[in-house]
Design a protein around this motif. Structure first.
Motif, PDB file in Angstrom:
ATOM      1  N   ARG A 148      -2.599  -0.510   7.788  1.00  0.00           N
ATOM      2  CA  ARG A 148      -2.796   0.938   7.760  1.00  0.00           C
ATOM      3  C   ARG A 148      -1.714   1.656   8.563  1.00  0.00           C
ATOM      4  O   ARG A 148      -1.206   2.695   8.145  1.00  0.00           O
ATOM      5  CB  ARG A 148      -4.181   1.279   8.325  1.00  0.00           C
ATOM      6  N   SER A 205       0.827  -1.208   0.000  1.00  0.00           N
ATOM      7  CA  SER A 205       0.000   0.000   0.000  1.00  0.00           C
ATOM      8  C   SER A 205       0.860   1.257   0.000  1.00  0.00           C
ATOM      9  O   SER A 205       0.533   2.245  -0.666  1.00  0.00           O
ATOM     10  CB  SER A 205      -0.924  -0.014   1.223  1.00  0.00           C
ATOM     11  N   ASP A 214      -3.646   0.761  -4.124  1.00  0.00           N
ATOM     12  CA  ASP A 214      -3.647   1.302  -2.761  1.00  0.00           C
ATOM     13  C   ASP A 214      -5.075   1.527  -2.282  1.00  0.00           C
ATOM     14  O   ASP A 214      -5.418   1.202  -1.133  1.00  0.00           O
ATOM     15  CB  ASP A 214      -2.852   2.608  -2.738  1.00  0.00           C
ATOM     16  N   ARG A 215      -5.921   2.065  -3.135  1.00  0.00           N
ATOM     17  CA  ARG A 215      -7.322   2.293  -2.760  1.00  0.00           C
ATOM     18  C   ARG A 215      -8.039   0.971  -2.512  1.00  0.00           C
ATOM     19  O   ARG A 215      -8.855   0.853  -1.580  1.00  0.00           O
ATOM     20  CB  ARG A 215      -8.035   3.093  -3.847  1.00  0.00           C
ATOM     21  N   THR A 234      -6.821  -0.433   0.782  1.00  0.00           N
ATOM     22  CA  THR A 234      -7.401   0.353   1.876  1.00  0.00           C
ATOM     23  C   THR A 234      -8.848  -0.035   2.122  1.00  0.00           C
ATOM     24  O   THR A 234      -9.291  -0.156   3.275  1.00  0.00           O
ATOM     25  CB  THR A 234      -7.308   1.850   1.550  1.00  0.00           C
ATOM     26  N   THR A 235      -9.601  -0.257   1.044  1.00  0.00           N
ATOM     27  CA  THR A 235     -11.002  -0.655   1.186  1.00  0.00           C
ATOM     28  C   THR A 235     -11.135  -1.991   1.893  1.00  0.00           C
ATOM     29  O   THR A 235     -11.924  -2.142   2.841  1.00  0.00           O
ATOM     30  CB  THR A 235     -11.670  -0.727  -0.195  1.00  0.00           C
ATOM     31  N   GLY A 241      -1.646   6.080  -3.568  1.00  0.00           N
ATOM     32  CA  GLY A 241      -2.376   6.919  -4.512  1.00  0.00           C
ATOM     33  C   GLY A 241      -2.880   6.199  -5.747  1.00  0.00           C
ATOM     34  O   GLY A 241      -3.716   6.746  -6.473  1.00  0.00           O
ATOM     35  N   TRP A 278      -4.663   2.780  -7.839  1.00  0.00           N
ATOM     36  CA  TRP A 278      -5.896   2.015  -7.639  1.00  0.00           C
ATOM     37  C   TRP A 278      -5.667   0.836  -6.688  1.00  0.00           C
ATOM     38  O   TRP A 278      -6.548   0.466  -5.909  1.00  0.00           O
ATOM     39  CB  TRP A 278      -6.435   1.508  -8.976  1.00  0.00           C
TER      40      TRP A 278
END
Length: 327
Positions: free
Chosen positions: A210, A130, A139-140, A143-144, A135, A137
Protein backbone atom coordinates in the motif's frame (compact mmCIF):
# COMPACT_ATOMS: atom_id res chain seq x y z
CA UNK A 1 29.71 11.72 3.63
CA UNK A 2 32.43 10.95 6.20
CA UNK A 3 31.34 13.71 8.62
CA UNK A 4 27.76 12.43 8.34
CA UNK A 5 28.88 8.87 9.20
CA UNK A 6 30.88 10.09 12.20
CA UNK A 7 27.96 12.20 13.38
CA UNK A 8 25.55 9.26 13.18
CA UNK A 9 27.95 6.89 14.97
CA UNK A 10 28.36 9.37 17.82
CA UNK A 11 24.60 9.69 17.97
CA UNK A 12 24.29 5.88 18.09
CA UNK A 13 26.59 5.68 21.12
CA UNK A 14 24.68 8.47 22.85
CA UNK A 15 21.31 6.79 22.22
CA UNK A 16 22.55 3.42 23.47
CA UNK A 17 23.84 5.08 26.63
CA UNK A 18 20.49 6.82 27.15
CA UNK A 19 18.63 3.55 26.61
CA UNK A 20 20.82 1.71 29.11
CA UNK A 21 20.21 4.42 31.72
CA UNK A 22 16.47 4.25 31.02
CA UNK A 23 16.48 0.46 31.40
CA UNK A 24 18.32 0.81 34.70
CA UNK A 25 15.82 3.28 36.12
CA UNK A 26 12.76 1.42 34.82
CA UNK A 27 13.80 -1.97 36.18
CA UNK A 28 15.75 -0.99 39.29
CA UNK A 29 14.65 2.35 40.67
CA UNK A 30 11.12 3.21 39.53
CA UNK A 31 9.20 0.19 40.92
CA UNK A 32 10.04 1.24 44.49
CA UNK A 33 10.99 -0.94 47.43
CA UNK A 34 14.14 -2.97 47.83
CA UNK A 35 15.36 -4.11 44.38
CA UNK A 36 17.38 -6.91 45.98
CA UNK A 37 14.21 -8.32 47.51
CA UNK A 38 12.37 -8.11 44.19
CA UNK A 39 15.21 -9.86 42.40
CA UNK A 40 15.41 -12.60 45.00
CA UNK A 41 11.98 -13.86 43.97
CA UNK A 42 9.42 -15.56 46.18
CA UNK A 43 10.26 -16.59 49.75
CA UNK A 44 13.92 -15.46 49.68
CA UNK A 45 16.27 -16.03 52.58
CA UNK A 46 17.91 -13.00 54.27
CA UNK A 47 21.31 -14.29 53.16
CA UNK A 48 20.19 -14.39 49.53
CA UNK A 49 18.87 -10.82 49.71
CA UNK A 50 22.07 -9.65 51.36
CA UNK A 51 24.25 -11.30 48.70
CA UNK A 52 22.24 -9.76 45.86
CA UNK A 53 22.35 -6.32 47.49
CA UNK A 54 26.11 -6.56 47.93
CA UNK A 55 26.99 -7.99 44.51
CA UNK A 56 24.73 -5.58 42.62
CA UNK A 57 25.84 -2.60 44.71
CA UNK A 58 22.33 -1.76 45.94
CA UNK A 59 23.86 -0.47 49.16
CA UNK A 60 25.85 2.12 47.16
CA UNK A 61 24.91 5.26 45.12
CA UNK A 62 22.79 4.78 42.01
CA UNK A 63 25.67 5.47 39.60
CA UNK A 64 27.64 2.60 41.16
CA UNK A 65 24.60 0.36 40.72
CA UNK A 66 24.34 1.39 37.05
CA UNK A 67 28.01 0.63 36.40
CA UNK A 68 27.70 -2.79 38.06
CA UNK A 69 24.65 -3.64 35.97
CA UNK A 70 26.46 -2.68 32.74
CA UNK A 71 29.51 -4.69 33.82
CA UNK A 72 27.38 -7.76 34.40
CA UNK A 73 25.60 -7.36 31.06
CA UNK A 74 28.87 -6.81 29.19
CA UNK A 75 30.97 -9.46 30.96
CA UNK A 76 28.62 -12.22 29.87
CA UNK A 77 29.32 -11.40 26.23
CA UNK A 78 33.02 -12.13 26.63
CA UNK A 79 34.45 -15.66 26.43
CA UNK A 80 35.80 -17.34 29.53
CA UNK A 81 34.59 -18.49 32.91
CA UNK A 82 33.06 -15.99 35.30
CA UNK A 83 31.98 -16.09 38.89
CA UNK A 84 28.48 -16.55 40.18
CA UNK A 85 27.82 -12.82 40.55
CA UNK A 86 30.13 -11.49 37.83
CA UNK A 87 27.56 -11.89 35.06
CA UNK A 88 23.87 -11.28 34.50
CA UNK A 89 22.16 -14.49 35.63
CA UNK A 90 18.56 -15.61 35.64
CA UNK A 91 17.24 -15.88 39.17
CA UNK A 92 14.94 -18.76 38.20
CA UNK A 93 17.30 -21.00 36.23
CA UNK A 94 20.70 -19.54 37.31
CA UNK A 95 21.72 -19.49 33.63
CA UNK A 96 23.90 -16.81 32.04
CA UNK A 97 21.55 -14.35 30.33
CA UNK A 98 24.06 -13.31 27.63
CA UNK A 99 24.74 -16.97 26.82
CA UNK A 100 21.01 -17.71 26.49
CA UNK A 101 20.54 -14.70 24.22
CA UNK A 102 23.48 -15.75 22.03
CA UNK A 103 22.05 -19.27 21.89
CA UNK A 104 18.73 -17.95 20.61
CA UNK A 105 20.17 -15.51 18.06
CA UNK A 106 20.55 -18.07 15.19
CA UNK A 107 16.84 -18.96 15.31
CA UNK A 108 15.79 -15.31 15.56
CA UNK A 109 18.11 -14.21 12.75
CA UNK A 110 16.98 -17.08 10.53
CA UNK A 111 13.33 -16.20 11.10
CA UNK A 112 13.76 -12.45 10.58
CA UNK A 113 16.08 -12.58 7.56
CA UNK A 114 13.89 -15.08 5.70
CA UNK A 115 10.67 -13.23 6.52
CA UNK A 116 12.30 -9.88 5.64
CA UNK A 117 13.31 -11.10 2.18
CA UNK A 118 9.79 -12.43 1.58
CA UNK A 119 7.92 -9.32 2.71
CA UNK A 120 10.27 -6.95 0.87
CA UNK A 121 10.09 -8.86 -2.42
CA UNK A 122 6.34 -9.43 -2.42
CA UNK A 123 5.63 -6.01 -0.93
CA UNK A 124 7.45 -4.35 -3.83
CA UNK A 125 5.76 -6.69 -6.33
CA UNK A 126 2.31 -5.99 -4.91
CA UNK A 127 2.94 -2.24 -4.85
CA UNK A 128 4.20 -2.07 -8.44
CA UNK A 129 1.38 -4.17 -9.88
CA UNK A 130 -1.22 -2.24 -7.90
CA UNK A 131 0.18 1.13 -9.02
CA UNK A 132 0.46 0.16 -12.70
CA UNK A 133 -3.11 -1.19 -12.72
CA UNK A 134 -4.56 1.54 -10.48
CA UNK A 135 -8.35 1.68 -10.68
CA UNK A 136 -8.76 -1.68 -12.42
CA UNK A 137 -10.23 -4.85 -10.94
CA UNK A 138 -6.74 -6.27 -10.28
CA UNK A 139 -5.87 -3.20 -8.17
CA UNK A 140 -9.07 -3.60 -6.15
CA UNK A 141 -8.40 -7.31 -5.65
CA UNK A 142 -4.81 -6.69 -4.52
CA UNK A 143 -6.00 -3.93 -2.18
CA UNK A 144 -8.56 -6.29 -0.64
CA UNK A 145 -6.00 -9.02 -0.01
CA UNK A 146 -3.51 -6.47 1.33
CA UNK A 147 -6.04 -5.17 3.85
CA UNK A 148 -6.89 -8.74 4.89
CA UNK A 149 -3.21 -9.48 5.44
CA UNK A 150 -2.68 -6.32 7.50
CA UNK A 151 -5.75 -7.10 9.60
CA UNK A 152 -4.76 -10.63 10.64
CA UNK A 153 -2.94 -10.80 14.01
CA UNK A 154 0.30 -12.75 13.88
CA UNK A 155 -0.59 -15.06 16.78
CA UNK A 156 -3.98 -15.93 15.24
CA UNK A 157 -2.56 -16.58 11.77
CA UNK A 158 0.27 -18.65 13.26
CA UNK A 159 -2.11 -20.83 15.26
CA UNK A 160 -4.36 -21.36 12.23
CA UNK A 161 -1.44 -22.27 9.94
CA UNK A 162 0.10 -24.59 12.50
CA UNK A 163 -3.20 -26.33 13.24
CA UNK A 164 -4.37 -26.92 9.65
CA UNK A 165 -1.00 -27.56 8.00
CA UNK A 166 1.06 -29.22 10.75
CA UNK A 167 -1.15 -30.66 13.50
CA UNK A 168 -4.54 -31.70 12.11
CA UNK A 169 -3.65 -33.59 8.87
CA UNK A 170 -2.80 -37.25 9.14
CA UNK A 171 0.09 -36.57 6.76
CA UNK A 172 1.22 -33.02 7.71
CA UNK A 173 2.61 -30.77 5.00
CA UNK A 174 4.95 -29.02 7.43
CA UNK A 175 6.62 -29.91 10.75
CA UNK A 176 4.85 -28.96 13.96
CA UNK A 177 7.16 -26.16 15.10
CA UNK A 178 10.75 -26.37 16.26
CA UNK A 179 14.02 -25.12 14.77
CA UNK A 180 16.77 -27.01 12.95
CA UNK A 181 20.12 -25.15 12.62
CA UNK A 182 21.27 -24.26 9.12
CA UNK A 183 24.65 -25.90 9.72
CA UNK A 184 22.98 -29.15 10.74
CA UNK A 185 20.58 -29.63 7.82
CA UNK A 186 19.87 -26.78 5.34
CA UNK A 187 16.83 -28.53 3.85
CA UNK A 188 15.19 -29.09 7.23
CA UNK A 189 16.16 -25.54 8.20
CA UNK A 190 14.05 -24.17 5.34
CA UNK A 191 11.29 -26.77 5.87
CA UNK A 192 10.83 -25.82 9.54
CA UNK A 193 10.84 -22.09 8.82
CA UNK A 194 8.45 -21.84 5.86
CA UNK A 195 5.33 -21.37 8.00
CA UNK A 196 6.96 -18.92 10.44
CA UNK A 197 8.41 -16.92 7.54
CA UNK A 198 5.04 -16.63 5.85
CA UNK A 199 3.21 -15.88 9.08
CA UNK A 200 5.57 -13.04 9.99
CA UNK A 201 5.75 -11.62 6.45
CA UNK A 202 2.01 -11.40 5.68
CA UNK A 203 1.45 -8.28 7.76
CA UNK A 204 4.31 -6.38 6.13
CA UNK A 205 3.52 -7.45 2.55
CA UNK A 206 0.16 -5.70 2.61
CA UNK A 207 1.51 -2.62 4.35
CA UNK A 208 4.54 -2.22 2.07
CA UNK A 209 2.40 -2.77 -1.00
CA UNK A 210 0.00 0.00 0.00
CA UNK A 211 2.82 2.44 0.83
CA UNK A 212 4.69 1.77 -2.42
CA UNK A 213 1.50 2.07 -4.47
CA UNK A 214 0.78 5.48 -2.97
CA UNK A 215 4.38 6.66 -3.52
CA UNK A 216 4.42 5.52 -7.13
CA UNK A 217 1.10 7.19 -7.97
CA UNK A 218 2.39 10.45 -6.50
CA UNK A 219 5.70 10.16 -8.35
CA UNK A 220 3.97 9.51 -11.68
CA UNK A 221 2.57 13.05 -11.54
CA UNK A 222 5.93 14.73 -10.95
CA UNK A 223 7.33 17.09 -13.58
CA UNK A 224 10.51 15.11 -14.20
CA UNK A 225 8.42 12.02 -15.01
CA UNK A 226 6.35 13.99 -17.51
CA UNK A 227 9.59 15.31 -19.02
CA UNK A 228 10.98 11.79 -19.37
CA UNK A 229 7.80 10.71 -21.15
CA UNK A 230 7.90 13.77 -23.40
CA UNK A 231 11.45 12.85 -24.45
CA UNK A 232 10.10 9.58 -25.81
CA UNK A 233 11.52 7.18 -23.24
CA UNK A 234 9.87 3.78 -23.18
CA UNK A 235 7.17 3.39 -20.48
CA UNK A 236 9.11 0.56 -18.84
CA UNK A 237 12.25 2.69 -18.67
CA UNK A 238 10.33 5.59 -17.14
CA UNK A 239 8.72 3.26 -14.60
CA UNK A 240 11.99 1.58 -13.62
CA UNK A 241 14.49 4.45 -13.73
CA UNK A 242 12.36 7.36 -12.56
CA UNK A 243 9.17 6.23 -10.84
CA UNK A 244 10.19 3.06 -9.02
CA UNK A 245 13.70 4.18 -8.05
CA UNK A 246 12.48 7.34 -6.34
CA UNK A 247 9.46 5.65 -4.80
CA UNK A 248 11.65 3.01 -3.13
CA UNK A 249 13.53 5.52 -0.96
CA UNK A 250 10.84 5.59 1.81
CA UNK A 251 10.64 1.79 1.60
CA UNK A 252 14.32 1.61 2.55
CA UNK A 253 13.59 3.50 5.76
CA UNK A 254 10.55 1.37 6.52
CA UNK A 255 12.37 -1.89 5.91
CA UNK A 256 15.37 -0.98 8.03
CA UNK A 257 13.30 0.09 11.02
CA UNK A 258 10.78 -2.75 10.72
CA UNK A 259 13.50 -5.36 10.34
CA UNK A 260 15.30 -3.96 13.39
CA UNK A 261 12.08 -3.98 15.42
CA UNK A 262 11.35 -7.58 14.45
CA UNK A 263 14.93 -8.63 15.15
CA UNK A 264 14.89 -6.81 18.47
CA UNK A 265 11.79 -8.54 19.80
CA UNK A 266 8.97 -8.03 17.32
CA UNK A 267 9.06 -11.72 16.39
CA UNK A 268 8.23 -12.79 19.94
CA UNK A 269 4.72 -14.01 19.04
CA UNK A 270 5.88 -15.92 15.96
CA UNK A 271 8.68 -17.62 17.88
CA UNK A 272 6.31 -18.53 20.70
CA UNK A 273 3.60 -19.95 18.43
CA UNK A 274 6.05 -22.06 16.43
CA UNK A 275 8.29 -22.95 19.39
CA UNK A 276 11.45 -21.69 17.70
CA UNK A 277 13.34 -21.01 20.96
CA UNK A 278 14.92 -17.80 19.74
CA UNK A 279 15.47 -14.58 21.64
CA UNK A 280 11.77 -13.71 21.43
CA UNK A 281 10.81 -17.09 22.89
CA UNK A 282 13.36 -16.57 25.68
CA UNK A 283 11.88 -13.13 26.40
CA UNK A 284 8.36 -14.58 26.58
CA UNK A 285 9.46 -17.25 29.05
CA UNK A 286 11.21 -14.63 31.18
CA UNK A 287 8.24 -12.28 31.22
CA UNK A 288 5.93 -15.15 32.15
CA UNK A 289 8.14 -15.98 35.13
CA UNK A 290 8.82 -12.29 36.01
CA UNK A 291 12.53 -13.08 35.82
CA UNK A 292 14.09 -9.61 35.89
CA UNK A 293 17.71 -10.15 34.65
CA UNK A 294 16.70 -11.86 31.36
CA UNK A 295 14.08 -9.17 30.71
CA UNK A 296 16.74 -6.50 31.18
CA UNK A 297 19.18 -8.36 28.92
CA UNK A 298 16.66 -8.85 26.12
CA UNK A 299 15.62 -5.20 26.36
CA UNK A 300 19.21 -4.06 25.89
CA UNK A 301 19.66 -6.57 23.05
CA UNK A 302 16.59 -5.25 21.24
CA UNK A 303 17.59 -1.61 21.76
CA UNK A 304 21.03 -2.29 20.30
CA UNK A 305 19.71 -3.70 17.02
CA UNK A 306 17.02 -1.04 16.65
CA UNK A 307 19.58 1.75 17.09
CA UNK A 308 22.11 -0.01 14.85
CA UNK A 309 19.70 -0.47 11.97
CA UNK A 310 18.38 3.07 12.32
CA UNK A 311 21.96 4.27 11.71
CA UNK A 312 22.33 1.91 8.74
CA UNK A 313 19.07 3.22 7.28
CA UNK A 314 20.25 6.81 7.67
CA UNK A 315 23.50 6.00 5.87
CA UNK A 316 21.72 4.24 3.01
CA UNK A 317 19.21 7.07 2.81
CA UNK A 318 22.04 9.62 2.63
CA UNK A 319 23.68 7.61 -0.15
CA UNK A 320 20.45 7.46 -2.15
CA UNK A 321 19.44 11.07 -1.48
CA UNK A 322 22.45 13.41 -0.95
CA UNK A 323 20.10 16.28 -0.01
CA UNK A 324 19.77 15.00 3.58
CA UNK A 325 23.54 15.02 4.20
CA UNK A 326 24.78 17.86 6.43
CA UNK A 327 26.55 20.67 4.60
Amino acid sequence: MVPFIIHRLIGMVAVLFAVSVLVFFVFIWLPGGDPAQRMAGKNPTPENIHNIREKWGFDKPFYVQYVKMMQKAGTGLLPGTHGEYDILRSFDTRQDVAHEIKKGIPATFSLCIGAGIIWLFFGILVGVVSAVTAGRWSDRLITTFALIGVSMPVFWLGLVLRYFLAEKPADPLFPDGGYVPLTQDPVQWVYHLILPWFCLAVLFIGFYGRVLRSNMLDTMNEDYVRTARAKGLAPRSVLRRHVLRNSLIPIVSLFGLDFAAVLGGGAILTETVFDLKGVGWYAAQSVGGLDLPPIMGVTLYGAFFIVLFSVVVDLVYAYLDPRIRPT
